[in-house]
Design an enzyme around this catalytic site. Structure first.
Site, PDB file in Angstrom:
ATOM      1  N   ARG A   1      58.324 -43.219 -17.449  1.00  0.00           N
ATOM      2  CA  ARG A   1      59.098 -44.352 -17.098  1.00  0.00           C
ATOM      3  C   ARG A   1      60.533 -43.970 -16.261  1.00  0.00           C
ATOM      4  O   ARG A   1      61.138 -43.042 -16.465  1.00  0.00           O
ATOM      5  CB  ARG A   1      59.631 -44.850 -18.381  1.00  0.00           C
ATOM      6  CG  ARG A   1      58.489 -45.431 -19.340  1.00  0.00           C
ATOM      7  CD  ARG A   1      58.428 -46.443 -20.286  1.00  0.00           C
ATOM      8  NE  ARG A   1      57.355 -46.398 -21.146  1.00  0.00           N
ATOM      9  CZ  ARG A   1      56.474 -47.271 -20.736  1.00  0.00           C
ATOM     10  NH1 ARG A   1      56.374 -48.268 -19.743  1.00  0.00           N
ATOM     11  NH2 ARG A   1      55.237 -47.434 -21.493  1.00  0.00           N
ATOM     12  N   ASP A   2      60.661 -45.024 -15.354  1.00  0.00           N
ATOM     13  CA  ASP A   2      62.227 -44.763 -14.581  1.00  0.00           C
ATOM     14  C   ASP A   2      63.225 -44.917 -15.606  1.00  0.00           C
ATOM     15  O   ASP A   2      63.430 -45.782 -16.305  1.00  0.00           O
ATOM     16  CB  ASP A   2      62.017 -45.928 -13.503  1.00  0.00           C
ATOM     17  CG  ASP A   2      62.981 -45.805 -12.323  1.00  0.00           C
ATOM     18  OD1 ASP A   2      62.650 -45.604 -11.277  1.00  0.00           O
ATOM     19  OD2 ASP A   2      64.231 -45.830 -12.624  1.00  0.00           O
ATOM     20  N   ILE A   3      64.168 -44.309 -15.129  1.00  0.00           N
ATOM     21  CA  ILE A   3      65.410 -44.264 -16.262  1.00  0.00           C
ATOM     22  C   ILE A   3      66.135 -45.394 -15.916  1.00  0.00           C
ATOM     23  O   ILE A   3      67.060 -45.717 -16.673  1.00  0.00           O
ATOM     24  CB  ILE A   3      66.212 -43.050 -15.631  1.00  0.00           C
ATOM     25  CG1 ILE A   3      67.110 -42.576 -16.775  1.00  0.00           C
ATOM     26  CG2 ILE A   3      67.090 -42.874 -14.422  1.00  0.00           C
ATOM     27  CD1 ILE A   3      67.653 -40.988 -16.796  1.00  0.00           C
TER      28      ILE A   3
ATOM     29  N   GLU B   1      65.801 -41.794  -2.599  1.00  0.00           N
ATOM     30  CA  GLU B   1      66.727 -41.077  -3.103  1.00  0.00           C
ATOM     31  C   GLU B   1      66.193 -39.919  -3.829  1.00  0.00           C
ATOM     32  O   GLU B   1      67.157 -38.830  -3.600  1.00  0.00           O
ATOM     33  CB  GLU B   1      67.567 -41.945  -4.227  1.00  0.00           C
ATOM     34  CG  GLU B   1      68.216 -43.056  -3.595  1.00  0.00           C
ATOM     35  CD  GLU B   1      68.977 -44.097  -4.617  1.00  0.00           C
ATOM     36  OE1 GLU B   1      68.749 -43.574  -5.893  1.00  0.00           O
ATOM     37  OE2 GLU B   1      69.682 -45.043  -4.374  1.00  0.00           O
ATOM     38  N   VAL B   2      65.128 -39.794  -3.980  1.00  0.00           N
ATOM     39  CA  VAL B   2      64.612 -38.507  -4.488  1.00  0.00           C
ATOM     40  C   VAL B   2      63.212 -38.261  -3.563  1.00  0.00           C
ATOM     41  O   VAL B   2      62.403 -38.846  -3.615  1.00  0.00           O
ATOM     42  CB  VAL B   2      63.835 -38.843  -6.035  1.00  0.00           C
ATOM     43  CG1 VAL B   2      63.460 -37.439  -6.612  1.00  0.00           C
ATOM     44  CG2 VAL B   2      65.074 -39.204  -6.904  1.00  0.00           C
TER      45      VAL B   2
ATOM     46  N   ASN C   1      59.017 -45.837  -1.511  1.00  0.00           N
ATOM     47  CA  ASN C   1      60.144 -45.778  -0.589  1.00  0.00           C
ATOM     48  C   ASN C   1      59.974 -44.550   0.011  1.00  0.00           C
ATOM     49  O   ASN C   1      59.840 -43.365  -0.351  1.00  0.00           O
ATOM     50  CB  ASN C   1      61.408 -45.891  -1.488  1.00  0.00           C
ATOM     51  CG  ASN C   1      61.627 -47.254  -2.142  1.00  0.00           C
ATOM     52  OD1 ASN C   1      60.985 -48.250  -1.676  1.00  0.00           O
ATOM     53  ND2 ASN C   1      62.289 -47.334  -3.341  1.00  0.00           N
TER      54      ASN C   1
ATOM     55  N   HIS D   1      56.474 -46.222  -7.364  1.00  0.00           N
ATOM     56  CA  HIS D   1      56.933 -47.258  -8.109  1.00  0.00           C
ATOM     57  C   HIS D   1      55.927 -48.014  -8.706  1.00  0.00           C
ATOM     58  O   HIS D   1      55.441 -48.939  -7.887  1.00  0.00           O
ATOM     59  CB  HIS D   1      58.144 -47.767  -7.477  1.00  0.00           C
ATOM     60  CG  HIS D   1      59.528 -47.061  -7.351  1.00  0.00           C
ATOM     61  ND1 HIS D   1      60.718 -47.014  -8.067  1.00  0.00           N
ATOM     62  CD2 HIS D   1      59.931 -46.278  -6.109  1.00  0.00           C
ATOM     63  CE1 HIS D   1      61.522 -46.312  -7.624  1.00  0.00           C
ATOM     64  NE2 HIS D   1      60.969 -45.857  -6.392  1.00  0.00           N
TER      65      HIS D   1
ATOM     66  N   HIS E   1      56.968 -40.218  -5.010  1.00  0.00           N
ATOM     67  CA  HIS E   1      56.826 -41.090  -6.200  1.00  0.00           C
ATOM     68  C   HIS E   1      56.124 -42.453  -5.765  1.00  0.00           C
ATOM     69  O   HIS E   1      56.876 -42.979  -4.882  1.00  0.00           O
ATOM     70  CB  HIS E   1      57.825 -41.053  -7.005  1.00  0.00           C
ATOM     71  CG  HIS E   1      59.212 -41.462  -6.531  1.00  0.00           C
ATOM     72  ND1 HIS E   1      59.918 -40.578  -5.609  1.00  0.00           N
ATOM     73  CD2 HIS E   1      59.906 -42.296  -6.422  1.00  0.00           C
ATOM     74  CE1 HIS E   1      61.005 -41.016  -5.194  1.00  0.00           C
ATOM     75  NE2 HIS E   1      61.043 -42.330  -5.676  1.00  0.00           N
TER      76      HIS E   1
END
Ligand code: AMP
Ligand code: ZN
Length: 119
Positions: free
Chosen positions: A30-32, A96-97, A88, A103, A101
């Site tokens: 899960r995304d934080i 950003e990371v 992204n 989403h 990944h």
């Protein structure tokens, strides 16, 4: 990549995450900072900076990531109403990371594809 990469550290168990699915080659957690009722990140355990390097470097593994995303969507009950799967990529993409990944977003109508029209 290892200790410099946040998601490699999640794979290594050095940083906690709420894991919802794991395969030999992929991990979903899960995304934080969730942006929808369901917001899960699906990654490859092996480090690739983004979806472009993954897709060109290991197309089979890219397919495994997509299969894991589909399984999570089913587990989360998203198949009926639909969902969005998003990578992204780079600065303009808002990445950003820099560990690939997807989403996986769903659980409510998600609105337009982009927050505003930039055409
Ligand atoms: P992106 O902007 O596409 O690179 O997305 C990075 C995502 O990682 C953001 O949605 C963050 O909320 C998420 N994130 C950052 N740190 C963590 C963490 N420790 N556990 C889960 N998700 C995270
Ligand atoms: Zn990494």
């Amino acid at each position: 990549m290892g200790s410099d990469c946040l998601f490699c550290r999640i794979v290594a168990g050095e940083i906690p995450a709420t894991i919802v699915r794991e395969t030999d080659t992929t991990l979903a957690f899960r995304d934080i900072g969730p942006k929808a009722p369901v917001h899960v990140l699906v990654i490859t355990k092996e480090h690739y900076a983004d979806v472009a390097t993954l897709g060109q470097g290991d197309p089979k593994l890219a397919g495994e990531l997509l299969a894991t995303a589909a399984a999570v969507a089913e587990d989360e009950g998203l198949l009926g109403d639909g969902y969005r799967l998003m990578f992204n990529t780079g600065a303009y993409g808002g990445q950003e990371v820099f560990h690939v990944h997807a989403h996986l977003l769903g659980g409510a109508p998600l609105g337009p594809m982009l927050a505003r029209d930039v055409a």
